[in-house]
Design a protein around this motif. Sequence first.
Motif, PDB file in Angstrom:
ATOM      1  N   ILE A  67     -11.069 -17.300 -40.600  1.00  0.00           N
ATOM      2  CA  ILE A  67     -10.406 -18.228 -39.679  1.00  0.00           C
ATOM      3  C   ILE A  67     -11.043 -18.033 -38.312  1.00  0.00           C
ATOM      4  O   ILE A  67     -11.134 -16.900 -37.831  1.00  0.00           O
ATOM      5  N   LEU A  68     -11.497 -19.119 -37.701  1.00  0.00           N
ATOM      6  CA  LEU A  68     -12.164 -19.053 -36.407  1.00  0.00           C
ATOM      7  C   LEU A  68     -11.391 -19.849 -35.373  1.00  0.00           C
ATOM      8  O   LEU A  68     -10.748 -20.850 -35.694  1.00  0.00           O
ATOM      9  N   GLY A  69     -11.485 -19.413 -34.118  1.00  0.00           N
ATOM     10  CA  GLY A  69     -10.852 -20.155 -33.039  1.00  0.00           C
ATOM     11  C   GLY A  69     -10.802 -19.354 -31.756  1.00  0.00           C
ATOM     12  O   GLY A  69     -10.669 -18.123 -31.791  1.00  0.00           O
ATOM     13  N   GLY A  70     -10.958 -20.046 -30.636  1.00  0.00           N
ATOM     14  CA  GLY A  70     -10.850 -19.386 -29.342  1.00  0.00           C
ATOM     15  C   GLY A  70     -11.873 -18.303 -29.107  1.00  0.00           C
ATOM     16  O   GLY A  70     -11.614 -17.348 -28.378  1.00  0.00           O
ATOM     17  N   GLY A  71     -13.049 -18.412 -29.756  1.00  0.00           N
ATOM     18  CA  GLY A  71     -14.094 -17.412 -29.558  1.00  0.00           C
ATOM     19  C   GLY A  71     -13.944 -16.169 -30.410  1.00  0.00           C
ATOM     20  O   GLY A  71     -14.681 -15.204 -30.226  1.00  0.00           O
ATOM     21  N   GLN A  72     -12.996 -16.175 -31.357  1.00  0.00           N
ATOM     22  CA  GLN A  72     -12.770 -15.006 -32.210  1.00  0.00           C
ATOM     23  C   GLN A  72     -12.708 -15.439 -33.669  1.00  0.00           C
ATOM     24  O   GLN A  72     -12.702 -16.627 -33.982  1.00  0.00           O
ATOM     25  N   PHE A  73     -12.638 -14.458 -34.569  1.00  0.00           N
ATOM     26  CA  PHE A  73     -12.500 -14.789 -35.983  1.00  0.00           C
ATOM     27  C   PHE A  73     -11.673 -13.719 -36.679  1.00  0.00           C
ATOM     28  O   PHE A  73     -11.521 -12.595 -36.199  1.00  0.00           O
ATOM     29  N   LEU A  74     -11.149 -14.091 -37.835  1.00  0.00           N
ATOM     30  CA  LEU A  74     -10.351 -13.190 -38.660  1.00  0.00           C
ATOM     31  C   LEU A  74     -10.851 -13.277 -40.091  1.00  0.00           C
ATOM     32  O   LEU A  74     -11.064 -14.380 -40.610  1.00  0.00           O
ATOM     33  N   SER A  75     -11.042 -12.149 -40.731  1.00  0.00           N
ATOM     34  CA  SER A  75     -11.430 -12.079 -42.139  1.00  0.00           C
ATOM     35  C   SER A  75     -10.179 -11.874 -42.976  1.00  0.00           C
ATOM     36  O   SER A  75      -9.504 -10.839 -42.852  1.00  0.00           O
ATOM     37  N   LEU A  76      -9.870 -12.826 -43.858  1.00  0.00           N
ATOM     38  CA  LEU A  76      -8.711 -12.662 -44.727  1.00  0.00           C
ATOM     39  C   LEU A  76      -8.964 -11.588 -45.780  1.00  0.00           C
ATOM     40  O   LEU A  76      -8.014 -10.984 -46.278  1.00  0.00           O
ATOM     41  N   ARG A  77     -10.211 -11.348 -46.100  1.00  0.00           N
ATOM     42  CA  ARG A  77     -10.498 -10.264 -47.046  1.00  0.00           C
ATOM     43  C   ARG A  77     -10.123  -8.917 -46.437  1.00  0.00           C
ATOM     44  O   ARG A  77      -9.645  -8.017 -47.140  1.00  0.00           O
ATOM     45  N   GLN A  78     -10.342  -8.779 -45.136  1.00  0.00           N
ATOM     46  CA  GLN A  78      -9.990  -7.528 -44.458  1.00  0.00           C
ATOM     47  C   GLN A  78      -8.507  -7.460 -44.128  1.00  0.00           C
ATOM     48  O   GLN A  78      -7.924  -6.376 -44.092  1.00  0.00           O
ATOM     49  N   ARG A  79      -7.894  -8.608 -43.887  1.00  0.00           N
ATOM     50  CA  ARG A  79      -6.492  -8.637 -43.457  1.00  0.00           C
ATOM     51  C   ARG A  79      -5.507  -8.589 -44.629  1.00  0.00           C
ATOM     52  O   ARG A  79      -4.409  -8.031 -44.490  1.00  0.00           O
ATOM     53  N   THR A  80      -5.861  -9.184 -45.787  1.00  0.00           N
ATOM     54  CA  THR A  80      -4.909  -9.306 -46.897  1.00  0.00           C
ATOM     55  C   THR A  80      -5.341  -8.465 -48.100  1.00  0.00           C
ATOM     56  O   THR A  80      -6.421  -7.883 -48.121  1.00  0.00           O
ATOM     57  N   THR A  81      -4.478  -8.451 -49.110  1.00  0.00           N
ATOM     58  CA  THR A  81      -4.784  -7.740 -50.369  1.00  0.00           C
ATOM     59  C   THR A  81      -5.172  -8.718 -51.473  1.00  0.00           C
ATOM     60  O   THR A  81      -5.224  -8.339 -52.652  1.00  0.00           O
ATOM     61  N   LEU A  82      -5.461  -9.962 -51.129  1.00  0.00           N
ATOM     62  CA  LEU A  82      -5.723 -10.981 -52.142  1.00  0.00           C
ATOM     63  C   LEU A  82      -6.922 -10.641 -53.020  1.00  0.00           C
ATOM     64  O   LEU A  82      -6.932 -10.942 -54.218  1.00  0.00           O
ATOM     65  N   TRP A  83      -7.936 -10.008 -52.439  1.00  0.00           N
ATOM     66  CA  TRP A  83      -9.126  -9.695 -53.232  1.00  0.00           C
ATOM     67  C   TRP A  83      -8.864  -8.552 -54.211  1.00  0.00           C
ATOM     68  O   TRP A  83      -9.531  -8.459 -55.225  1.00  0.00           O
ATOM     69  N   GLU A  84      -7.879  -7.706 -53.901  1.00  0.00           N
ATOM     70  CA  GLU A  84      -7.479  -6.679 -54.859  1.00  0.00           C
ATOM     71  C   GLU A  84      -6.623  -7.300 -55.967  1.00  0.00           C
ATOM     72  O   GLU A  84      -6.719  -6.914 -57.134  1.00  0.00           O
ATOM     73  N   GLU A  85      -5.819  -8.293 -55.606  1.00  0.00           N
ATOM     74  CA  GLU A  85      -4.958  -8.949 -56.577  1.00  0.00           C
ATOM     75  C   GLU A  85      -5.753  -9.850 -57.513  1.00  0.00           C
ATOM     76  O   GLU A  85      -5.412  -9.981 -58.707  1.00  0.00           O
ATOM     77  N   ILE A  86      -6.799 -10.484 -56.986  1.00  0.00           N
ATOM     78  CA  ILE A  86      -7.599 -11.426 -57.774  1.00  0.00           C
ATOM     79  C   ILE A  86      -9.061 -11.017 -57.646  1.00  0.00           C
ATOM     80  O   ILE A  86      -9.822 -11.605 -56.881  1.00  0.00           O
ATOM     81  N   PRO A  87      -9.478  -9.972 -58.360  1.00  0.00           N
ATOM     82  CA  PRO A  87     -10.849  -9.480 -58.201  1.00  0.00           C
ATOM     83  C   PRO A  87     -11.877 -10.547 -58.538  1.00  0.00           C
ATOM     84  O   PRO A  87     -11.692 -11.332 -59.469  1.00  0.00           O
ATOM     85  N   GLN A  88     -12.941 -10.534 -57.783  1.00  0.00           N
ATOM     86  CA  GLN A  88     -14.002 -11.510 -57.983  1.00  0.00           C
ATOM     87  C   GLN A  88     -15.119 -10.915 -58.835  1.00  0.00           C
ATOM     88  O   GLN A  88     -15.384  -9.717 -58.789  1.00  0.00           O
ATOM     89  N   PRO A  89     -15.792 -11.767 -59.623  1.00  0.00           N
ATOM     90  CA  PRO A  89     -16.901 -11.266 -60.437  1.00  0.00           C
ATOM     91  C   PRO A  89     -18.021 -10.705 -59.569  1.00  0.00           C
ATOM     92  O   PRO A  89     -18.195 -11.096 -58.431  1.00  0.00           O
ATOM     93  N   GLU A  90     -18.745  -9.772 -60.105  1.00  0.00           N
ATOM     94  CA  GLU A  90     -19.867  -9.164 -59.364  1.00  0.00           C
ATOM     95  C   GLU A  90     -21.046 -10.134 -59.297  1.00  0.00           C
ATOM     96  O   GLU A  90     -21.252 -10.914 -60.206  1.00  0.00           O
TER      97      GLU A  90
END
Length: 243
Positions: free
Chosen positions: A220-243
């Motif tokens: 998510i980008l805005g106001g000169g900054q950004f946020l990584s949902l992978r770093q902020r949430t546990t969604l990638w642990e809940e729904i692992p992605q293929p290598e």
Amino acid sequence: MSQYVLRMSDIPAQDRPRERLLTYGAKTLSNAELLAILLNTGQGPGKLSAVGLGQLLLKELEQQGDPLGQLRQVEAGELVRIEGIGPAKAATVLAAIELGRRVFLARPPERTVINSPEQAAMALSGELMWETQEHFAVLHLDVKHKLLSQQIITRGTATETLSHPRETFRSAIKQGASRILIAHNHPSGSLDPSPEDLALTRQLLQAGQLLQMPVLDHLILGGGQFLSLRQRTTLWEEIPQPE
């Protein structure tokens, strides 16, 4: 009694904006000092120094909102109305703003390796960071994370954009991507993910699992900054992605 006005020549050479920039780098200067270098010489009310004239310009812009936000879209007529800023100074300021905008908007060359949220944000900033409407974009990457292309999938209103996994993965398959990174902007400048942002991320992760095309992150980008949902949430642990 006449008022004493500090002139640039009264400041020790090592403390002047230009000399400090050359010695310590531009990041050490205030906004007014950076403007002072562009304005070069002072004048105006009370024969201000160049720094004082820069401060006056920022003060005038601050009446309309965030001064740097206003500076990005200032026009020549607005500048020359400020006492002490004539056509030559206005042209220098506008040229610097436009050059900075073009540098900011410049896309990284294709085949650039995207290995971090910071690199992805730099690639996407020109398309998303300062837009007044929400845009949803995707970076198409090969198996080694080299950038193949980037694409705006949807454009929304000032407060909302709609996307669907179908459109996102259709563009990735068409580009021959092996993995993708998705992003959208928040025109408000707030980076807090909405429930809709999280629901869409979950859908895309599930689709990435099914199609064997990993979704590396959602920024998510805005106001000169950004946020990584992978770093902020546990969604990638809940729904692992293929290598």
